[in-house]
Design a protein around this motif. Structure first.
Motif, PDB file in Angstrom:
ATOM      1  N   VAL A  13       3.291  -3.878  -8.272  1.00 60.09           N
ATOM      2  CA  VAL A  13       2.559  -4.153  -7.039  1.00 60.09           C
ATOM      3  C   VAL A  13       2.716  -5.602  -6.610  1.00 60.09           C
ATOM      4  N   ASP A  14       2.908  -6.508  -7.575  1.00 56.74           N
ATOM      5  CA  ASP A  14       3.113  -7.916  -7.240  1.00 56.74           C
ATOM      6  C   ASP A  14       4.433  -8.119  -6.512  1.00 56.74           C
ATOM      7  N   VAL A  15       5.433  -7.338  -6.891  1.00 57.27           N
ATOM      8  CA  VAL A  15       6.724  -7.403  -6.201  1.00 57.27           C
ATOM      9  C   VAL A  15       6.542  -6.991  -4.748  1.00 57.27           C
ATOM     10  N   LEU A  16       5.794  -5.931  -4.524  1.00 62.48           N
ATOM     11  CA  LEU A  16       5.552  -5.457  -3.162  1.00 62.48           C
ATOM     12  C   LEU A  16       4.763  -6.483  -2.347  1.00 62.48           C
ATOM     13  N   LYS A  17       3.803  -7.129  -2.964  1.00 67.11           N
ATOM     14  CA  LYS A  17       3.028  -8.162  -2.281  1.00 67.11           C
ATOM     15  C   LYS A  17       3.928  -9.324  -1.858  1.00 67.11           C
ATOM     16  N   SER A  18       4.849  -9.711  -2.718  1.00 66.88           N
ATOM     17  CA  SER A  18       5.766 -10.813  -2.401  1.00 66.88           C
ATOM     18  C   SER A  18       6.669 -10.457  -1.228  1.00 66.88           C
ATOM     19  N   PRO A  78       4.887   5.648  -2.482  1.00 64.61           N
ATOM     20  CA  PRO A  78       6.252   5.956  -2.931  1.00 64.61           C
ATOM     21  C   PRO A  78       7.010   4.727  -3.431  1.00 64.61           C
ATOM     22  N   MET A  79       6.849   3.590  -2.765  1.00 64.07           N
ATOM     23  CA  MET A  79       7.551   2.397  -3.205  1.00 64.07           C
ATOM     24  C   MET A  79       6.997   1.887  -4.527  1.00 64.07           C
ATOM     25  N   LEU A  80       5.702   2.006  -4.722  1.00 67.83           N
ATOM     26  CA  LEU A  80       5.103   1.615  -5.994  1.00 67.83           C
ATOM     27  C   LEU A  80       5.615   2.515  -7.118  1.00 67.83           C
ATOM     28  N   THR A  81       5.715   3.802  -6.828  1.00 66.84           N
ATOM     29  CA  THR A  81       6.256   4.742  -7.811  1.00 66.84           C
ATOM     30  C   THR A  81       7.679   4.365  -8.205  1.00 66.84           C
ATOM     31  N   SER A  82       8.496   4.051  -7.222  1.00 63.54           N
ATOM     32  CA  SER A  82       9.896   3.715  -7.473  1.00 63.54           C
ATOM     33  C   SER A  82      10.021   2.477  -8.363  1.00 63.54           C
ATOM     34  N   LEU A  83       9.288   1.426  -8.035  1.00 70.62           N
ATOM     35  CA  LEU A  83       9.353   0.205  -8.837  1.00 70.62           C
ATOM     36  C   LEU A  83       8.803   0.433 -10.243  1.00 70.62           C
ATOM     37  N   THR A  84       7.770   1.229 -10.356  1.00 73.46           N
ATOM     38  CA  THR A  84       7.203   1.534 -11.670  1.00 73.46           C
ATOM     39  C   THR A  84       8.217   2.276 -12.528  1.00 73.46           C
ATOM     40  N   GLN A  85       8.943   3.195 -11.926  1.00 69.95           N
ATOM     41  CA  GLN A  85       9.974   3.934 -12.663  1.00 69.95           C
ATOM     42  C   GLN A  85      11.145   3.019 -13.031  1.00 69.95           C
ATOM     43  N   THR A 141       0.800  -1.225   0.000  1.00 69.24           N
ATOM     44  CA  THR A 141       0.000   0.000   0.000  1.00 69.24           C
ATOM     45  C   THR A 141       0.834   1.277   0.000  1.00 69.24           C
ATOM     46  N   SER A 142       2.146   1.146  -0.129  1.00 68.37           N
ATOM     47  CA  SER A 142       3.017   2.322  -0.094  1.00 68.37           C
ATOM     48  C   SER A 142       3.121   2.954  -1.481  1.00 68.37           C
TER      49      SER A 142
END
Length: 457
Positions: free
Chosen positions: A433-438, A254-261, A251-252
């Motif tokens: 987002v799947d990376v963050l879920k893992s 900023p972290m989603l933004t970083s991985l997307t970039q 749910t973060s």
């Protein structure tokens, strides 16, 4: 202000199981291929130099991973033996085998007198079971001189379980070719958008923007993990909330933004055509070839490049921080390879004596002066070796913060798994987002094993 973010004008601070993180995987040739220093055994009846104590005819075994023991430390081990008669038998294990070998020895109750391990609270608790397998070193004199952030990474329930002697200020930053930037009329980027635009302009000029060695499995994780202080800034109290299990990675924003970039960088070809097969060991050679404009590396890379290609001078390269999520905080890794005294060892006091010897100011300075990849060490009172570009880097980014893997629990132990997840993301098998879920799933599993009260309410 939180302990992991501070404003300062100079750095006295400080990457993964096999990584990161911090200066933990630099490419300086070390003594790791030699098991023991070539010092002769002292006689137990002789008198130790500089003291009236009798020499001891004792051998201390020290198990360590490849590249954790520098040549200068081997030389100090010889001096220690000359002084005390205590011989250090270094048993160096390849990095990909080290943890399994150490775990087997610890579980069998036959650990070495000293063993190496990466610092970090979850790391030393889960991987090394320090409270059972390591000796409490809290009362040692050198603890007071070691960087408090480094000490904190080795502390459980108020007890210090290891010693870190490492250049914790030598963070992985983007090393860039200043001549290429000047030729393309580029300035150091301060946002992700500026960084992407600069990389695309370099790419259009026929130069690969970035050398990224994905093949090793760990290096590409740095892009996501190092800017952690920026995530905490954008999402206040993120670090503390993660440790208390009040929030998660998924749910973060900023972290989603970083991985997307990061995925966008890969999709745009900014890492070149061979990133998945490129290796960390070849980084200096590739940068020295002039085919690449930038690389994410420790700050000794320019000196390595100059040795390979004298036409490229170390002064031709500058530094800036990873700008994902518009980061402008200088992230530090206050941890690193650390030395533990095995609680079941027969020579605990002698092992403590060796750690005390290594931490003497003159010996720390010797280690610093004679280790090419070290510009400073995480102890007070030493004369650093910062280059002008490093000094400029530190001045440019006065705000410092601890990277995510060294503050947030249950991140560093899953570093290689995170690397696999990100490769899957690059290939289209997973979304950011799947990376963050893992990451969340593995954190939860580890926390429950550790009986972390945040997960076991």
């Amino acid at each position: 202000m939180k302990r992991f973010t501070a404003v300062c004008t100079s750095i006295i601070l400080t990457s993964a199981l096999l990584t990161a993180c911090g200066g933990n995987n630099n490419s300086e040739p070390s003594a790791s291929q030699s098991a023991t220093p070539s010092a002769s055994q002292g006689e137990s009846t002789e008198t130790a130099s500089n003291s009236g104590a009798a020499k001891k005819d004792i051998t201390l075994t020290y198990l360590a991973s490849q590249d954790w023991i520098k040549d200068a430390e081997m030389e100090l081990a010889k001096k220690f033996e000359e002084k005390t008669g205590i011989h250090i038998d270094y048993q160096i294990i390849p990095a990909d085998q080290y943890f399994n070998v150490l775990k087997t020895k610890l579980n069998s109750g036959e650990g070495p007198d000293l063993f190496g391990g990466q610092s970090g609270k979850s790391e030393i608790s889960l991987n090394y079971n320090a409270q059972k397998n390591a000796v409490d070193l809290s009362d040692q004199e050198w603890v007071k001189r070691e960087d408090p952030l480094s000490v904190d990474q080795l502390t459980l329930n108020g007890k210090v379980y290891a010693q870190t002697i490492w250049d914790t200020s030598n963070s992985y930053v983007i090393v860039y070719n200043k001549k290429v930037f000047a030729e393309q009329g580029l300035n150091v980027p301060t946002t992700y958008a500026e960084f992407k635009d600069a990389a695309l302009k370099i790419q259009k000029a026929g130069i690969t923007p970035l050398y990224e060695p994905v093949a090793d499995g760990w290096h590409h994780v740095l892009w996501f993990a190092e800017p952690g202080p920026q995530y905490d800034k954008l999402q206040p109290n993120l670090y503390e909330d993660l440790n208390a299990n009040k929030t998660n990675f998924e749910t973060s924003a900023p972290m989603l933004t970083s991985l997307t970039q990061l995925k966008e960088m890969y999709d745009l070809g900014l890492f070149g055509d061979n990133a998945l097969s490129d290796t960390f060991a070849d980084m200096a050679n590739q940068m020295a070839s002039g085919k690449f404009a930038m690389a994410l590396m420790t700050q000794d890379l320019p000196q390595q490049i100059e040795k390979i290609n004298p036409e490229l001078k170390a002064t031709d390269f500058g530094f800036f921080v990873i700008p994902l999520a518009d980061n402008q905080i200088y992230y530090v890794n206050p941890g690193g390879p650390s030395k533990f005294v095995y609680s079941g060892g027969k020579h605990i006091e002698e092992a403590k004596q060796y750690l005390g010897f290594l931490a003497e100011p003159e010996n720390l300075q010797y280690l610093l002066d004679n280790t090419p990849t070290f510009s400073n060490l995480n102890f007070s009172g030493l004369k650093d070796k910062y280059s002008d570009e490093q000094k400029k880097l530190h001045e440019t980014y006065p705000v410092k913060g601890t990277d995510i893997q060294d503050y947030v629990n249950y991140v560093n132990p899953q570093w290689m798994d995170m690397g696999k997840d990100i490769v899957g993301m690059f290939g289209g098998a997973a979304e950011p987002v799947d990376v963050l879920k893992s990451i969340d799933k593995r954190r939860s599993d580890m926390a429950k094993i550790a009986k972390d009260e945040g997960w076991n309410k």
